[in-house]
Structure formats: structure tokens, C-alpha cells
Design an enzyme around this catalytic site. Sequence first.
Site, short mmCIF file in Angstrom:
data_model
loop_
_atom_site.label_atom_id
_atom_site.label_comp_id
_atom_site.label_asym_id
_atom_site.label_seq_id
_atom_site.Cartn_x
_atom_site.Cartn_y
_atom_site.Cartn_z
N CYS A 1 0.57 -1.25 -0.04
CA CYS A 1 -0.06 -0.03 0.11
C CYS A 1 0.83 1.39 -0.02
CB CYS A 1 -1.00 0.28 1.19
SG CYS A 1 -2.21 -1.48 0.86
N HIS B 1 -12.42 9.01 -9.95
CA HIS B 1 -11.04 9.20 -10.72
C HIS B 1 -10.21 10.28 -10.43
CE1 HIS B 1 -13.28 6.21 -13.49
NE2 HIS B 1 -12.20 6.05 -13.93
N GLU C 1 -12.65 -1.61 -0.41
CA GLU C 1 -11.63 -1.35 -1.46
C GLU C 1 -11.38 -2.22 -2.38
OE1 GLU C 1 -8.27 1.67 0.85
OE2 GLU C 1 -7.89 -0.44 0.89
#
Length: 117
Positions: free
Chosen positions: A25, A69, A107
Site C-alpha cells: 500500500c 477518478h 476497497e
Amino acid sequence: MFRISKEFHFSASHQLAHLPDDHQCARLHGHNYIVVVELAAAELNADGFVRDYHELKPLKSYIDDHFDHRHLNDLLNVPSTAENLAKHFYDWCKSRWSEVAMVKVSETPKTWAEYRP
């Protein structure tokens, strides 16, 4: 208690640069996020709803306009974890709809973070 929920989707990138370099991550990456907002009420309104789902459209607009986005590190003042996103969306929703009881964020298909006071 009556409960309703609605799901919203967006795609975004982030990076948890404070983690060790060998942590996956810590690298720049992205997710297809799912946000679920739950509202609860002891009594239904005159229309028989906790709240009309149509009234939640501002959350879709907020997500589409500000998160979809985008790079989450540029948007939040805290690490862009699913936990912090859940709290962010909870606070945003609660300031608009008193019935908001919980927000959870995914996620990946197997992971969820939830915020409820």
C-alpha cells in the site's frame, strides 16, 4: 428500528506513503471503491420511508464530482485509508441527514471498513 442502505461506487488512486517501502500500500495504486450509507429510524415518515432513496442523490453527486477518478491523497487531510474514508463520508452524510447511522467502504471485494458512532 427501521434501516435502509444505499450503495455508491467510484474509482480512485491513493498511496499510503507513511508505510514501509516493502508494504504494497506504500506504492501508488488504485481501487474500485464501494460506499454504503445506512440510515435508521424508529418510526417511518408520512410516506412510509426512513428517508426516500431519491433524497440521497447529493451523495452520488458529491462522490462523482470530488472523488471519482481522483487521487485521494490530494483530497483528504488524513491518510487515505478505507477507515478514514468511511468517517469522512459519515460526517458528510450526517450533516445532511439526521438518520445516518453508519457508512462502510470497500476497497476490494473481500475488505470493508465501517464507521458508526
